[in-house]
Design a protein around this motif. Sequence first.
Motif, PDB file in Angstrom:
ATOM      1  N   ILE A  94       0.821  -1.209   0.000  1.00 17.50           N
ATOM      2  CA  ILE A  94       0.000   0.000   0.000  1.00 17.50           C
ATOM      3  C   ILE A  94       0.857   1.263   0.000  1.00 17.50           C
ATOM      4  O   ILE A  94       0.617   2.194  -0.763  1.00 17.50           O
ATOM      5  CB  ILE A  94      -0.964  -0.008   1.204  1.00 17.50           C
ATOM      6  CG1 ILE A  94      -1.955  -1.165   1.052  1.00 17.50           C
ATOM      7  CG2 ILE A  94      -1.703   1.306   1.344  1.00 17.50           C
ATOM      8  CD1 ILE A  94      -2.788  -1.439   2.280  1.00 17.50           C
ATOM      9  N   LEU A  95       1.893   1.299   0.820  1.00 15.37           N
ATOM     10  CA  LEU A  95       2.685   2.517   0.980  1.00 15.37           C
ATOM     11  C   LEU A  95       3.683   2.732  -0.161  1.00 15.37           C
ATOM     12  O   LEU A  95       3.952   3.862  -0.537  1.00 15.37           O
ATOM     13  CB  LEU A  95       3.422   2.495   2.317  1.00 15.37           C
ATOM     14  CG  LEU A  95       2.516   2.475   3.559  1.00 15.37           C
ATOM     15  CD1 LEU A  95       3.354   2.398   4.812  1.00 15.37           C
ATOM     16  CD2 LEU A  95       1.612   3.695   3.585  1.00 15.37           C
ATOM     17  N   GLU A  96       4.245   1.655  -0.663  1.00 16.01           N
ATOM     18  CA  GLU A  96       5.278   1.790  -1.698  1.00 16.01           C
ATOM     19  C   GLU A  96       4.758   1.442  -3.091  1.00 16.01           C
ATOM     20  O   GLU A  96       5.513   1.060  -3.963  1.00 16.01           O
ATOM     21  CB  GLU A  96       6.473   0.884  -1.361  1.00 16.01           C
ATOM     22  CG  GLU A  96       7.130   1.190  -0.039  1.00 16.01           C
ATOM     23  CD  GLU A  96       7.720   2.588   0.015  1.00 16.01           C
ATOM     24  OE1 GLU A  96       8.164   3.097  -1.023  1.00 16.01           O
ATOM     25  OE2 GLU A  96       7.729   3.168   1.114  1.00 16.01           O
ATOM     26  N   ALA A  97       3.469   1.574  -3.293  1.00 18.41           N
ATOM     27  CA  ALA A  97       2.897   1.232  -4.600  1.00 18.41           C
ATOM     28  C   ALA A  97       3.329   2.214  -5.684  1.00 18.41           C
ATOM     29  O   ALA A  97       3.372   1.860  -6.859  1.00 18.41           O
ATOM     30  CB  ALA A  97       1.374   1.187  -4.503  1.00 18.41           C
ATOM     31  N   SER A  98       3.649   3.419  -5.298  1.00 14.64           N
ATOM     32  CA  SER A  98       4.040   4.410  -6.303  1.00 14.64           C
ATOM     33  C   SER A  98       5.447   4.154  -6.834  1.00 14.64           C
ATOM     34  O   SER A  98       5.787   4.614  -7.919  1.00 14.64           O
ATOM     35  CB  SER A  98       3.954   5.816  -5.699  1.00 14.64           C
ATOM     36  OG  SER A  98       4.838   5.906  -4.592  1.00 14.64           O
ATOM     37  N   GLY A 162      -2.162 -11.441   3.109  1.00 11.21           N
ATOM     38  CA  GLY A 162      -1.070 -11.328   2.128  1.00 11.21           C
ATOM     39  C   GLY A 162      -1.575 -11.220   0.705  1.00 11.21           C
ATOM     40  O   GLY A 162      -1.102 -10.376  -0.077  1.00 11.21           O
ATOM     41  N   VAL A 163      -2.547 -12.056   0.339  1.00 12.88           N
ATOM     42  CA  VAL A 163      -3.099 -12.004  -1.026  1.00 12.88           C
ATOM     43  C   VAL A 163      -3.875 -10.709  -1.240  1.00 12.88           C
ATOM     44  O   VAL A 163      -3.801 -10.093  -2.319  1.00 12.88           O
ATOM     45  CB  VAL A 163      -3.975 -13.250  -1.288  1.00 12.88           C
ATOM     46  CG1 VAL A 163      -4.752 -13.125  -2.584  1.00 12.88           C
ATOM     47  CG2 VAL A 163      -3.104 -14.496  -1.315  1.00 12.88           C
ATOM     48  N   LEU A 164      -4.605 -10.261  -0.220  1.00 12.31           N
ATOM     49  CA  LEU A 164      -5.329  -8.995  -0.318  1.00 12.31           C
ATOM     50  C   LEU A 164      -4.359  -7.824  -0.489  1.00 12.31           C
ATOM     51  O   LEU A 164      -4.591  -6.928  -1.317  1.00 12.31           O
ATOM     52  CB  LEU A 164      -6.199  -8.785   0.916  1.00 12.31           C
ATOM     53  CG  LEU A 164      -7.046  -7.517   0.961  1.00 12.31           C
ATOM     54  CD1 LEU A 164      -8.123  -7.562  -0.124  1.00 12.31           C
ATOM     55  CD2 LEU A 164      -7.661  -7.333   2.326  1.00 12.31           C
ATOM     56  N   ALA A 165      -3.260  -7.840   0.247  1.00  6.35           N
ATOM     57  CA  ALA A 165      -2.264  -6.774   0.123  1.00  6.35           C
ATOM     58  C   ALA A 165      -1.605  -6.791  -1.250  1.00  6.35           C
ATOM     59  O   ALA A 165      -1.345  -5.726  -1.839  1.00  6.35           O
ATOM     60  CB  ALA A 165      -1.208  -6.908   1.209  1.00  6.35           C
ATOM     61  N   LEU A 166      -1.345  -7.982  -1.776  1.00  5.18           N
ATOM     62  CA  LEU A 166      -0.763  -8.073  -3.125  1.00  5.18           C
ATOM     63  C   LEU A 166      -1.729  -7.516  -4.159  1.00  5.18           C
ATOM     64  O   LEU A 166      -1.329  -6.749  -5.048  1.00  5.18           O
ATOM     65  CB  LEU A 166      -0.396  -9.516  -3.460  1.00  5.18           C
ATOM     66  CG  LEU A 166       0.161  -9.746  -4.866  1.00  5.18           C
ATOM     67  CD1 LEU A 166       1.511  -9.060  -5.011  1.00  5.18           C
ATOM     68  CD2 LEU A 166       0.263 -11.216  -5.153  1.00  5.18           C
ATOM     69  N   SER A 167      -2.998  -7.881  -4.051  1.00  3.78           N
ATOM     70  CA  SER A 167      -3.960  -7.382  -5.040  1.00  3.78           C
ATOM     71  C   SER A 167      -4.160  -5.870  -4.919  1.00  3.78           C
ATOM     72  O   SER A 167      -4.271  -5.179  -5.936  1.00  3.78           O
ATOM     73  CB  SER A 167      -5.297  -8.115  -4.899  1.00  3.78           C
ATOM     74  OG  SER A 167      -5.820  -7.929  -3.610  1.00  3.78           O
ATOM     75  N   LEU A 168      -4.150  -5.337  -3.691  1.00  4.72           N
ATOM     76  CA  LEU A 168      -4.249  -3.880  -3.537  1.00  4.72           C
ATOM     77  C   LEU A 168      -3.012  -3.173  -4.075  1.00  4.72           C
ATOM     78  O   LEU A 168      -3.102  -2.120  -4.704  1.00  4.72           O
ATOM     79  CB  LEU A 168      -4.465  -3.507  -2.076  1.00  4.72           C
ATOM     80  CG  LEU A 168      -5.835  -3.776  -1.478  1.00  4.72           C
ATOM     81  CD1 LEU A 168      -5.852  -3.458   0.010  1.00  4.72           C
ATOM     82  CD2 LEU A 168      -6.893  -2.974  -2.211  1.00  4.72           C
ATOM     83  N   GLY A 169      -1.860  -3.764  -3.860  1.00  5.21           N
ATOM     84  CA  GLY A 169      -0.623  -3.181  -4.383  1.00  5.21           C
ATOM     85  C   GLY A 169      -0.584  -3.184  -5.902  1.00  5.21           C
ATOM     86  O   GLY A 169      -0.138  -2.222  -6.529  1.00  5.21           O
TER      87      GLY A 169
END
Length: 175
Positions: A94-98, A162-169
Amino acid sequence: MTQHPGTSYPPPHQPGGYPGSVPPQQYGPPAFAPPPMAPPTAGWELERVDMVGGTEFGLAQLRVPPITSGLAIGSLIAGIAAILVSLLTACFGILEASEDWGAWVTGAFTLLTVLAAGGAIGAGMIALRQIRRSGQTGKVRFTGRGLAISGIVCGVVGAGIGVLALSLGLLSQVS
């Protein structure tokens, strides 16, 4: 009477031994004796005694106290690790997606999360089977059913985060 060298017989003319010799030491109980130890049967109960035919001996069968399953403990530890790594995955996703490297790091940590979660779920399932099959006569009884179930739940929750964070990223990387 002649005496050979190396023998310790006292000469007949001297009752105490050789001149200048030390009187023999008296052996007996020491001045301080340690207290007798308790038998190593603490926590063990005698279940039955089978006599061995034709002898005066018997075979004692002890009741072993229950043991917490190591697989259940390992499942809980791996499940907690899966949750912690999945939270780290969420932070990177989430934080380093940019950043360009955010998706790669999120993918790597998601793989680590899924591996830890799979280990927690697998060890928990095996522990539940081990606990269910234990306790028959002559076998060790295992406990830790709650630990195994907690490990399975933590593994599923960790994998889900973990999978939710990957998909959000990945979604934030695309936009």
